[in-house]
Design an enzyme around this catalytic site. Structure first.
Site, short mmCIF file in Angstrom:
data_model
loop_
_atom_site.label_atom_id
_atom_site.label_comp_id
_atom_site.label_asym_id
_atom_site.label_seq_id
_atom_site.Cartn_x
_atom_site.Cartn_y
_atom_site.Cartn_z
N ASP A 117 0.81 -1.40 -0.31
CA ASP A 117 0.07 -0.04 -0.11
C ASP A 117 0.93 1.18 -0.09
O ASP A 117 0.50 2.06 0.16
CB ASP A 117 -0.90 -0.03 1.20
CG ASP A 117 -0.25 -0.26 2.47
OD1 ASP A 117 1.03 -0.03 2.47
OD2 ASP A 117 -0.93 -0.33 3.40
N ASP A 244 19.70 -5.89 -2.26
CA ASP A 244 18.79 -4.58 -2.37
C ASP A 244 18.67 -3.68 -1.39
O ASP A 244 18.21 -2.74 -1.32
CB ASP A 244 17.40 -4.91 -2.84
CG ASP A 244 16.37 -5.63 -2.03
OD1 ASP A 244 16.71 -6.99 -1.84
OD2 ASP A 244 15.40 -5.11 -1.52
#
Length: 488
Positions: A117, A244
């Site tokens: 979200d 990452d």
């Protein structure tokens, strides 16, 4: 990130999602100095417009026009498995101020949000804020946290929580995942732009080299090796060392399910989602070495611009072999300093390893022990009671204390001078999970005083701070069970 501002293939231009009815939760006056924000007597910005900027509700402030906020694409290995394209799923880079990139974490959806979200919750935002500034106080390379802005907007995680935005600062948020992204897509031009940008702005010593890309790899690898040695020396566990999440500048970034060691356990896992223990405390150096191997693989096409593939691989493989050497040298040096040893002797390594094994067996509080050890009386070979009382097998630790005392005597060091040096490298205060949890629970009830108090304590972790003695104590048994996960 000037090189990234060209082309839709490497970034997503996106405005932050407005945060309804924002309010200040926390603010770092120390971090504010980096970008020259004038503060009022309450140590918050004098200009109230900064609240709206850091909430993601406006894109201009005086001379600062954040007219091209971006999220960047990167890829990476997650828990050892190639995950393909990832990216800034909820972090939006507003722009640069005085050499610092200003990034809002939790500012809404981007192209790379996948099923997320785009929001962060108050709980994780406070943890990242406090730990970023705590690591800075410990003099460990890190991104900084400028502020936490809260809102009553509901966010659904394991339960309904409230939204927050954490403002992060760093000279650059470029990471190993950016190299992997361009390499995986075989975009050699982008890969070269990325490397050239890093060399120009952060590794200028590589510019005059006959092997600039090889030397860039060596520099990134060396910084990373030194960083993880510093983590081990203060008992810091990152929790999610995916490629990452690894900075190309050797910074600690992406604070998620991190944790500082309380009772020492060599194989401690701070992230209860890490069921295999891949990122346990004792595996962090090995994993960072593995991550550097991923970087070497991604940078190989750059060396192939000049060399045949086999030679390029050999050069990188040889450079990669330096990582454990640099790490080991730094680790040994840091632990010698923690013990107050000012010279190097071969038997020191055995002395250190014996101590850590005994601490592991007795589950001794890591930070408390090393701080207390500064009070060792080397003249009379007398250990400090508060350190000795932490152990249950006294015969074993007493034998170690005796050998340690003889080692100190061999240096003819003055106890008072050694004590000062040891307290300058062994912190009294760390961000313990139960302290962070207490501050979070008060903040969830709209009392942010404990966040501010913890920040003030953690900004000076080596000072005695007699008024804050309770914050240095090991957690009680019931507080040891505080767990963290990737959910944020």
């Amino acid at each position: 990130m000037a090189f990234l501002l060209q082309g839709d293939d490497v970034l997503h231009q996106v405005n932050p999602s407005p945060l309804p009815d924002p309010y200040w939760v926390a603010f770092s006056a120390s971090a504010a100095k980096l970008i020259d924000i004038p503060l009022g007597q309450d140590k918050y910005p004098k200009d109230p417009k900064w609240l709206e900027v850091l909430a993601g509700n406006r894109l201009d402030h005086g001379s600062h026009q954040f007219d091209r906020p971006i999220a960047t694409a990167y890829s990476g290995h997650q828990f050892g498995v190639w995950a393909g394209q990832l990216g800034d799923g909820r972090a939006i880079l507003l722009g640069d101020i005085h050499g610092q990139e200003l990034q809002l974490k939790g500012a809404g959806k981007t192209r790379y949000s996948r099923m997320g979200d785009g929001r962060a919750v108050l709980r994780s935002s406070i943890r990242e804020f406090l730990c970023s500034e705590a690591m800075h106080g410990l003099d460990i390379p890190t991104s900084r946290a400028l502020a936490v802005v809260g809102s009553n907007e509901p966010v659904h995680r394991e339960e309904i929580e409230t939204a927050a935005v954490c403002t992060r600062l760093a000279p650059s948020f470029l990471r190993i995942g950016h190299f992997e992204h361009y390499a995986s897509l075989q975009k050699q031009g982008r890969l070269q732009e990325l490397a050239d940008y890093l060399i120009k702005h952060f590794y200028p010593e590589c510019q005059s080299s006959t092997e600039p890309y090889l030397d860039l790899f060596k520099a990134i690898s060396a910084k990373t090796a030194r960083l993880v040695a510093q983590w081990q020396a203060v008992g810091f566990c990152h929790g999610v060392l995916n490629t990452d999440n690894i900075s190309a500048l050797g910074l600690t970034i992406d604070y998620g399910p991190f944790g500082f060691l309380d009772h020492f356990q060599i194989d401690h896992i701070c992230n209860h989602s890490d069921t295999s223990g891949r990122y346990a405390y004792h595996r962090q150096p090995q994993i960072m070495h593995w991550n550097m191997a991923c970087l070497a693989s991604a940078m190989c096409p750059l060396l192939e611009l000049k060399h045949p593939s086999e030679i390029a691989q050999t050069l990188l493989r040889t450079a990669l072999e330096e990582f454990p050497k640099i790490y080991t040298n730094n680790w040994q040096s840091l632990f010698r300093t923690k013990l107050g040893l000012q010279t190097s002797q071969h038997e020191d390594i055995t002395l250190i390893e014996r101590l850590l094994q005994t601490m592991h067996d007795a589950r001794v509080d890591f930070t408390f022990f090393f701080r207390a050890l500064a009070n060792y009386d080397s003249i009379n070979l007398q250990p400090p009671k508060e350190a000795r009382d932490l152990f249950n097998h006294l015969a074993v630790i007493d034998e170690w204390f005796k050998d340690y005392g003889h080692r100190l005597q061999s240096e003819k060091s003055v106890d008072e001078k050694r004590k000062i040096l040891m307290k300058a490298c062994n912190p009294k205060f760390i961000l313990r999970n139960h302290l962070a949890q207490h501050a979070i629970e008060k903040a969830q009830a709209h009392d942010y005083s404990e966040v501010s108090k913890l920040l003030g304590i953690l900004e000076h972790p080596f000072d005695e701070q007699e008024d804050n003695e309770a914050y240095a104590n090991p957690p009680s048994i019931e507080h040891r069970a505080v767990e963290v996960s990737c959910s944020s």
